[in-house]
Design a protein around this motif. Structure first.
Motif, PDB file in Angstrom:
ATOM      1  N   THR A 276      35.179  40.961  33.748  1.00 26.59           N
ATOM      2  CA  THR A 276      34.318  41.271  34.863  1.00 26.59           C
ATOM      3  C   THR A 276      35.110  40.123  35.955  1.00 26.59           C
ATOM      4  O   THR A 276      34.979  38.870  35.995  1.00 26.59           O
ATOM      5  CB  THR A 276      32.995  40.871  34.780  1.00 26.59           C
ATOM      6  N   LEU A 277      35.823  40.845  36.919  1.00 25.01           N
ATOM      7  CA  LEU A 277      36.591  40.131  37.897  1.00 25.01           C
ATOM      8  C   LEU A 277      35.548  39.998  39.096  1.00 25.01           C
ATOM      9  O   LEU A 277      35.155  40.788  39.830  1.00 25.01           O
ATOM     10  CB  LEU A 277      37.747  40.700  38.308  1.00 25.01           C
ATOM     11  N   SER A 278      35.007  38.791  39.362  1.00 25.07           N
ATOM     12  CA  SER A 278      34.486  38.365  40.718  1.00 25.07           C
ATOM     13  C   SER A 278      35.028  37.546  41.709  1.00 25.07           C
ATOM     14  O   SER A 278      35.841  36.938  41.571  1.00 25.07           O
ATOM     15  CB  SER A 278      32.839  37.543  40.288  1.00 25.07           C
ATOM     16  N   GLY A 279      34.944  37.975  43.050  1.00 24.99           N
ATOM     17  CA  GLY A 279      35.561  37.161  44.132  1.00 24.99           C
ATOM     18  C   GLY A 279      35.368  37.989  45.228  1.00 24.99           C
ATOM     19  O   GLY A 279      35.370  37.354  46.456  1.00 24.99           O
ATOM     20  N   ILE A 297      45.090  45.589  41.255  1.00 23.75           N
ATOM     21  CA  ILE A 297      44.905  45.264  42.646  1.00 23.75           C
ATOM     22  C   ILE A 297      43.564  45.985  42.841  1.00 23.75           C
ATOM     23  O   ILE A 297      43.205  46.883  42.277  1.00 23.75           O
ATOM     24  CB  ILE A 297      45.907  45.684  43.728  1.00 23.75           C
ATOM     25  N   SER A 298      43.028  45.457  43.871  1.00 22.85           N
ATOM     26  CA  SER A 298      41.536  46.107  44.273  1.00 22.85           C
ATOM     27  C   SER A 298      41.315  45.820  45.746  1.00 22.85           C
ATOM     28  O   SER A 298      41.542  44.795  46.200  1.00 22.85           O
ATOM     29  CB  SER A 298      40.187  45.135  43.559  1.00 22.85           C
ATOM     30  N   GLY A 299      40.741  47.029  46.331  1.00 21.64           N
ATOM     31  CA  GLY A 299      40.262  46.816  47.769  1.00 21.64           C
ATOM     32  C   GLY A 299      38.744  46.741  47.926  1.00 21.64           C
ATOM     33  O   GLY A 299      38.262  47.458  47.104  1.00 21.64           O
ATOM     34  N   SER A 300      38.395  46.266  49.040  1.00 27.04           N
ATOM     35  CA  SER A 300      36.884  46.162  49.255  1.00 27.04           C
ATOM     36  C   SER A 300      36.506  46.363  50.852  1.00 27.04           C
ATOM     37  O   SER A 300      37.347  46.273  51.821  1.00 27.04           O
ATOM     38  CB  SER A 300      36.576  44.745  48.691  1.00 27.04           C
ATOM     39  N   TYR A 301      35.038  46.433  50.825  1.00 27.70           N
ATOM     40  CA  TYR A 301      34.595  46.481  52.117  1.00 27.70           C
ATOM     41  C   TYR A 301      34.630  45.186  53.035  1.00 27.70           C
ATOM     42  O   TYR A 301      34.378  44.871  54.076  1.00 27.70           O
ATOM     43  CB  TYR A 301      33.125  46.903  52.045  1.00 27.70           C
ATOM     44  N   ASP A 302      35.068  44.139  52.045  1.00 28.27           N
ATOM     45  CA  ASP A 302      35.326  42.642  52.736  1.00 28.27           C
ATOM     46  C   ASP A 302      36.416  42.632  53.394  1.00 28.27           C
ATOM     47  O   ASP A 302      36.887  41.380  53.866  1.00 28.27           O
ATOM     48  CB  ASP A 302      34.913  41.709  51.771  1.00 28.27           C
ATOM     49  N   GLY A 541      25.770  48.337  40.350  1.00 30.55           N
ATOM     50  CA  GLY A 541      25.928  49.186  41.799  1.00 30.55           C
ATOM     51  C   GLY A 541      26.642  50.353  41.384  1.00 30.55           C
ATOM     52  O   GLY A 541      27.432  50.532  40.201  1.00 30.55           O
ATOM     53  N   GLY A 542      27.017  51.219  42.258  1.00 32.69           N
ATOM     54  CA  GLY A 542      27.628  52.552  42.008  1.00 32.69           C
ATOM     55  C   GLY A 542      29.072  52.262  42.020  1.00 32.69           C
ATOM     56  O   GLY A 542      29.710  51.361  42.256  1.00 32.69           O
ATOM     57  N   LYS A 562      30.308  44.541  43.680  1.00 30.29           N
ATOM     58  CA  LYS A 562      31.251  43.610  44.295  1.00 30.29           C
ATOM     59  C   LYS A 562      32.246  43.010  43.343  1.00 30.29           C
ATOM     60  O   LYS A 562      33.126  42.022  43.300  1.00 30.29           O
ATOM     61  CB  LYS A 562      30.546  42.322  44.962  1.00 30.29           C
ATOM     62  N   THR A 563      32.214  43.798  41.958  1.00 26.21           N
ATOM     63  CA  THR A 563      33.109  43.244  40.944  1.00 26.21           C
ATOM     64  C   THR A 563      33.982  44.252  40.470  1.00 26.21           C
ATOM     65  O   THR A 563      33.777  45.513  40.685  1.00 26.21           O
ATOM     66  CB  THR A 563      32.071  43.016  39.611  1.00 26.21           C
ATOM     67  N   VAL A 564      35.118  43.790  39.587  1.00 26.37           N
ATOM     68  CA  VAL A 564      35.957  44.767  39.122  1.00 26.37           C
ATOM     69  C   VAL A 564      35.708  44.865  37.730  1.00 26.37           C
ATOM     70  O   VAL A 564      35.792  43.738  37.048  1.00 26.37           O
ATOM     71  CB  VAL A 564      37.360  44.704  39.434  1.00 26.37           C
ATOM     72  N   GLY A 565      35.614  45.902  36.937  1.00 23.66           N
ATOM     73  CA  GLY A 565      35.586  45.847  35.477  1.00 23.66           C
ATOM     74  C   GLY A 565      36.645  46.350  34.872  1.00 23.66           C
ATOM     75  O   GLY A 565      37.464  47.162  35.240  1.00 23.66           O
ATOM     76  N   VAL A 566      37.236  45.738  33.607  1.00 22.38           N
ATOM     77  CA  VAL A 566      38.236  46.021  33.039  1.00 22.38           C
ATOM     78  C   VAL A 566      37.831  46.403  31.470  1.00 22.38           C
ATOM     79  O   VAL A 566      37.080  45.411  30.675  1.00 22.38           O
ATOM     80  CB  VAL A 566      39.285  44.826  32.773  1.00 22.38           C
ATOM     81  N   TRP A 567      37.975  47.488  31.273  1.00 16.60           N
ATOM     82  CA  TRP A 567      37.339  48.023  30.030  1.00 16.60           C
ATOM     83  C   TRP A 567      38.558  48.601  28.904  1.00 16.60           C
ATOM     84  O   TRP A 567      39.800  48.935  29.247  1.00 16.60           O
ATOM     85  CB  TRP A 567      36.705  49.289  30.121  1.00 16.60           C
TER      86      TRP A 567
END
Length: 570
Positions: A276-279, A297-302, A541-542, A562-567
């Motif tokens: 679980t990637l938080s930041g 890589i991840s993109g966000s509303y932030d 969240g969605g 606000k997290t990225v999950g890796v499965w």
């Protein structure tokens, strides 16, 4: 269920309130929204009606347009100054009851100053407002409003507080009652001439009987009462012992089968959540693995892009060149560049190793609304030479990655292009839009090849299978639509429990279709049979983004939490 009330003046903002109402229904459900709280039955005191409505309300949205004050054309006082004005009563009641109140400014409308408001509404002028644009940024602004509302609702009580504030206190006995009780106790002591043990024995026996009668008798307790438990576990007869060994063996085999099924992920589907990637400080809208699978890589509303070590989950770098929400990210096939698309209306090319910005791709055109349109989605061709983008102006644009040149603008959609993808062979592009259609474009002639119209509402995601034979798309509603890419025939609809499906993808080997929904669940199906394989839960969240690693061993998911999950994808 949350309860949200909308206060508005019909002559001021009825049309925009309708759009806002529809958008809120899509997110929260129809039963959660009160639209016409001033729609009062005849003969009812509207002050009482509004007060009762707001008793059940977690948030009140006050829609403020250019005529919200109710300005009179004859020069008389504004309607907001009248005590009988329903809009005034709604806002007054919310302020008095301390219901969370959010002013929503339509277009270029500004908050009314306190000197234009009656004394009971002075505090309203100092509320932090949210702007909702009437044009191409409507969805972006609504997403931002909904995120603010979700934050408020997370802290709201799940049910109205009880009217009873404390438990009733027993009445104190009178002096006469206390004296009578003392006399009775003294008489009992004098009458008790036997030993304490003798007196306790019948009481203990009665208590044991009562306790035995009160407790349900289990299979184990019944068996123990009938005979020695050791005889039950290991009977004296050889036949009984053989029977016990057979039962124990069957249980052991069943346990091994269940354990093996769980470890394999069930039907060769998905396994456990590895990381679980938080930041991020905003919803995660997009995710992508590097071609080597070592970086995610991840993109966000932030407004940021984050690079993670896909194995350990360590944050490697944060890219902050975008000035607005990042909606889409991708690696070039050689892994040397990162491409991002955002609401700041630019496609940005980054150096993957250094994190330096290489260039920004912008269309040099004049638009009917002051600024170029937001970029909702991007995709990179298999040879890495072209980038395709979906825009808020209903167009699909094709760019040269090396030079930044705009090669082609494809027109045909009538609403925001929310998702784009290349076919694996690079000979076609597929696009999905809020107009409810999926379109397929030839990349050699740039002609429209096919339009798929089976989906009734807005589409938010599209994917092409690795063999190029299937297209999957989803959006509003609870189904993923799957078509034959060659014929355009609808193959099947895959049902989910989500009201909105934000993301859809094929596994690397093409054997599975996965979808992420607004309820935070990821659902996997067999791509050939449509059989449901598994539902992955864990996000709060969605799920807005899904991406497989190139080796097919891992799945990444980006969420509103606000997290990225890796499965593990086995």
């Amino acid at each position: 269920m949350p309860k949200i009330a909308i206060s508005y003046r019909r002559a001021d903002s009825e049309a925009m309130t309708g759009r806002i109402f529809d958008r809120l229904i899509a997110h929260y459900g129809k039963d959660a929204i009160f639209r016409d709280i001033d729609d009062i039955p005849p003969g009812i005191d509207f002050r009482v009606h509004i007060n009762q409505t707001l008793l059940k309300t977690h948030i009140l949205l006050a829609i403020v347009g250019p005529q919200w004050l109710g300005m009179a054309s004859d020069g008389s006082a504004d309607r907001i100054q009248e005590e009988s004005d329903p809009v005034r009563v709604e806002v007054e009641t919310a302020l008095r009851r301390r219901v969370p109140l959010i002013p929503v400014l339509i277009g270029a409308t500004k908050m009314p100053s306190s000197d234009l408001l009656p004394p009971s509404l002075k505090d309203f002028a100092f509320r932090n407002a949210v702007k909702v644009d009437t044009g191409q940024d409507f969805d972006y602004h609504m997403d931002r409003l909904i995120r603010s509302m979700d934050a408020i609702l997370e802290q709201a009580p799940k049910s109205p507080p009880s009217r009873e504030t404390k438990a009733p206190t027993p009445a104190k006995p009178s002096t006469a009652e206390r004296q009578a009780a003392a006399a009775a106790t003294d008489a009992a002591r004098k009458k008790d001439t036997g030993s304490r043990a003798a007196a306790q024995a019948p009481a203990a026996d009665a208590a044991a009987k009562a306790d035995s009668a009160a407790k349900p008798v289990s299979f184990l307790s019944a068996a123990t009462a009938a005979g020695d438990w050791r005889d039950m576990a290991w009977p004296a007869s050889q036949q009984g012992r053989m029977l016990r060994l057979g039962i124990a063996g069957a249980v052991a085999v069943l346990a091994l089968v269940v354990l093996a099924f769980g470890l394999s992920g069930g039907s060769g589907s998905l396994g456990q959540r590895l990381l679980t990637l938080s930041g991020h400080t905003g919803a995660v809208t997009s995710a992508a693995f590097s071609p080597s699978g070592q970086t995610l890589i991840s993109g966000s509303y932030d407004k940021s892009i984050k690079l993670w070590d896909a194995g350990s989950g360590q944050l490697l770098r944060t890219l902050t060149g975008d000035s607005d929400a990042v909606l889409s990210v991708a690696f070039t096939p050689n892994g040397k560049r990162i491409i991002s698309g955002s609401f700041d209306r630019a496609i940005v090319v980054w150096d993957a190793d250094s994190g330096q910005l290489i260039r920004a791709l912008r269309a040099d055109q004049t638009y009917s609304w002051e600024v170029p349109p937001a970029v909702w989605s991007i995709a990179v061709s298999a040879d890495g030479t072209r980038v395709v983008s979906g825009s808020a102006d209903s167009t699909v644009k094709v760019w040269n990655d090396e030079t930044g040149e705009l090669l082609r603008i494809l027109r045909g959609h009538t609403d925001v292009v929310t998702a784009v993808a290349f076919f694996p062979n690079g000979k076609a592009i597929v696009s999905a839009s809020k107009d409810g259609t999926v379109r397929i474009w030839d990349t050699s002639t740039w002609q429209l090849l096919m339009t798929l119209t089976d989906h009734a509402g807005p589409l938010l995601s599209v994917a092409v299978s690795p063999d190029g034979k299937r297209i999957a798309a989803a959006g509003s509603g609870n189904s993923v639509f799957v078509w034959n890419a060659m014929t355009g025939q609808l193959i099947r609809k895959l049902a989910t429990e989500s009201d909105i499906v934000d993301s859809v993808t094929f596994s690397t080997d093409g054997k599975r279709i996965l979808a992420g929904g607004s309820n935070g669940t990821i659902v996997a199906w067999d791509a050939d049979s449509g059989q449901l394989l598994r539902a992955l839960t864990g996000h709060k969240g969605g799920v807005r983004a899904l991406a497989f690693s190139s080796d097919g061993g891992r799945l990444a998911s980006g969420s509103d939490d606000k997290t990225v999950g890796v499965w593990s994808a086995n």
